[in-house]
Design a protein around this motif. Sequence first.
Motif, mmCIF file in Angstrom:
data_model
loop_
_atom_site.group_PDB
_atom_site.id
_atom_site.type_symbol
_atom_site.label_atom_id
_atom_site.label_comp_id
_atom_site.label_asym_id
_atom_site.label_seq_id
_atom_site.Cartn_x
_atom_site.Cartn_y
_atom_site.Cartn_z
ATOM 1 N N ALA A 120 0.828 -1.210 0.000
ATOM 2 C CA ALA A 120 0.000 0.000 0.000
ATOM 3 C C ALA A 120 0.863 1.260 0.000
ATOM 4 C CB ALA A 120 -0.932 -0.008 1.204
ATOM 5 N N ALA A 121 1.962 1.248 0.725
ATOM 6 C CA ALA A 121 2.862 2.405 0.749
ATOM 7 C C ALA A 121 3.506 2.620 -0.614
ATOM 8 C CB ALA A 121 3.931 2.219 1.824
ATOM 9 N N ALA A 122 3.893 1.543 -1.287
ATOM 10 C CA ALA A 122 4.478 1.668 -2.622
ATOM 11 C C ALA A 122 3.456 2.212 -3.613
ATOM 12 C CB ALA A 122 5.006 0.317 -3.094
ATOM 13 N N ALA A 123 2.219 1.745 -3.532
ATOM 14 C CA ALA A 123 1.165 2.245 -4.418
ATOM 15 C C ALA A 123 0.878 3.720 -4.144
ATOM 16 C CB ALA A 123 -0.102 1.411 -4.251
ATOM 17 N N LEU A 124 0.865 4.103 -2.882
ATOM 18 C CA LEU A 124 0.645 5.502 -2.526
ATOM 19 C C LEU A 124 1.773 6.385 -3.040
ATOM 20 C CD1 LEU A 124 -1.020 7.636 -0.985
ATOM 21 C CD2 LEU A 124 0.370 7.100 1.014
ATOM 22 N N ALA A 125 3.019 5.919 -2.907
ATOM 23 C CA ALA A 125 4.154 6.691 -3.407
ATOM 24 C C ALA A 125 4.066 6.874 -4.920
ATOM 25 C CB ALA A 125 5.461 6.006 -3.020
ATOM 26 N N LEU A 126 3.717 5.825 -5.638
ATOM 27 C CA LEU A 126 3.565 5.944 -7.091
ATOM 28 C C LEU A 126 2.441 6.903 -7.453
ATOM 29 C CD1 LEU A 126 4.041 2.309 -8.387
ATOM 30 C CD2 LEU A 126 5.513 4.270 -8.771
ATOM 31 N N TRP A 127 1.336 6.852 -6.725
ATOM 32 C CA TRP A 127 0.213 7.745 -7.005
ATOM 33 C C TRP A 127 0.609 9.204 -6.755
ATOM 34 C CZ3 TRP A 127 -2.736 10.686 -3.475
ATOM 35 C CH2 TRP A 127 -3.830 11.327 -4.051
ATOM 36 N N LEU A 128 1.343 9.459 -5.663
ATOM 37 C CA LEU A 128 1.787 10.820 -5.374
ATOM 38 C C LEU A 128 2.737 11.337 -6.445
ATOM 39 C CD1 LEU A 128 2.348 10.663 -1.516
ATOM 40 C CD2 LEU A 128 0.584 11.947 -2.736
ATOM 41 N N ILE A 129 3.631 10.487 -6.924
ATOM 42 C CA ILE A 129 4.554 10.893 -7.979
ATOM 43 C C ILE A 129 3.800 11.162 -9.270
ATOM 44 C CG2 ILE A 129 6.444 10.078 -9.446
ATOM 45 C CD1 ILE A 129 7.512 8.625 -6.924
ATOM 46 N N ASP A 130 2.859 10.302 -9.628
ATOM 47 C CA ASP A 130 2.078 10.491 -10.847
ATOM 48 C C ASP A 130 1.224 11.749 -10.783
ATOM 49 O OD1 ASP A 130 3.090 8.242 -12.050
ATOM 50 O OD2 ASP A 130 1.389 6.970 -11.510
ATOM 51 N N SER A 131 0.789 12.120 -9.596
ATOM 52 C CA SER A 131 -0.046 13.315 -9.440
ATOM 53 C C SER A 131 0.775 14.588 -9.410
ATOM 54 C CB SER A 131 -0.857 13.222 -8.145
ATOM 55 O OG SER A 131 -1.718 12.116 -8.191
ATOM 56 N N GLY A 132 2.097 14.471 -9.287
ATOM 57 C CA GLY A 132 2.945 15.649 -9.220
ATOM 58 C C GLY A 132 2.990 16.270 -7.847
ATOM 59 N N LEU A 133 2.645 15.514 -6.827
ATOM 60 C CA LEU A 133 2.610 16.050 -5.468
ATOM 61 C C LEU A 133 3.908 15.855 -4.704
ATOM 62 C CD1 LEU A 133 -0.999 14.949 -4.551
ATOM 63 C CD2 LEU A 133 -0.211 17.214 -5.216
ATOM 64 N N VAL A 134 4.866 15.171 -5.298
ATOM 65 C CA VAL A 134 6.173 14.999 -4.680
ATOM 66 C C VAL A 134 7.098 16.073 -5.243
ATOM 67 C CG1 VAL A 134 8.131 13.423 -4.442
ATOM 68 C CG2 VAL A 134 5.816 12.537 -4.395
ATOM 69 N N PRO A 135 7.830 16.778 -4.379
ATOM 70 C CA PRO A 135 8.714 17.823 -4.893
ATOM 71 C C PRO A 135 9.692 17.275 -5.937
ATOM 72 C CG PRO A 135 8.592 17.929 -2.511
ATOM 73 C CD PRO A 135 7.871 16.685 -2.928
ATOM 74 N N GLY A 136 9.784 17.990 -7.044
ATOM 75 C CA GLY A 136 10.677 17.582 -8.112
ATOM 76 C C GLY A 136 10.010 16.730 -9.174
ATOM 77 N N SER A 137 8.794 16.265 -8.923
ATOM 78 C CA SER A 137 8.094 15.453 -9.919
ATOM 79 C C SER A 137 7.174 16.344 -10.739
ATOM 80 C CB SER A 137 7.295 14.329 -9.250
ATOM 81 O OG SER A 137 6.263 14.869 -8.459
ATOM 82 N N LYS A 138 6.946 15.942 -11.955
ATOM 83 C CA LYS A 138 6.063 16.698 -12.834
ATOM 84 C C LYS A 138 4.809 15.880 -13.076
ATOM 85 C CE LYS A 138 9.595 19.406 -14.971
ATOM 86 N NZ LYS A 138 9.578 20.509 -14.086
ATOM 87 N N GLY A 139 3.669 16.492 -12.859
ATOM 88 C CA GLY A 139 2.406 15.803 -13.039
ATOM 89 C C GLY A 139 1.322 16.766 -13.457
ATOM 90 N N PRO A 140 0.095 16.293 -13.547
ATOM 91 C CA PRO A 140 -0.997 17.141 -14.008
ATOM 92 C C PRO A 140 -1.347 18.282 -13.056
ATOM 93 C CG PRO A 140 -1.843 15.029 -13.262
ATOM 94 C CD PRO A 140 -0.348 14.934 -13.253
#
Length: 67
Positions: free
Chosen positions: A35-55
Amino acid sequence: MLMTVLLLAFLGILVVMLVTRQHIGRLGSLATLIAAAALALWLIDSGLVPGSKGPLEGDRATTFRDR
């Protein structure tokens, strides 16, 4: 694709926990890890992690650091 696999694995572990009622601690730990890995991937895909680009990248307000 990876998110789908993680979610299916998570649901499979929950079903095994409910059906067998054995090794609940170990299965719970594994479910938490997945669940933590899925949440991390979702946050990265959403652009909510600093340095990541998302919608959502352009939707946030500019701060002093952005100037």
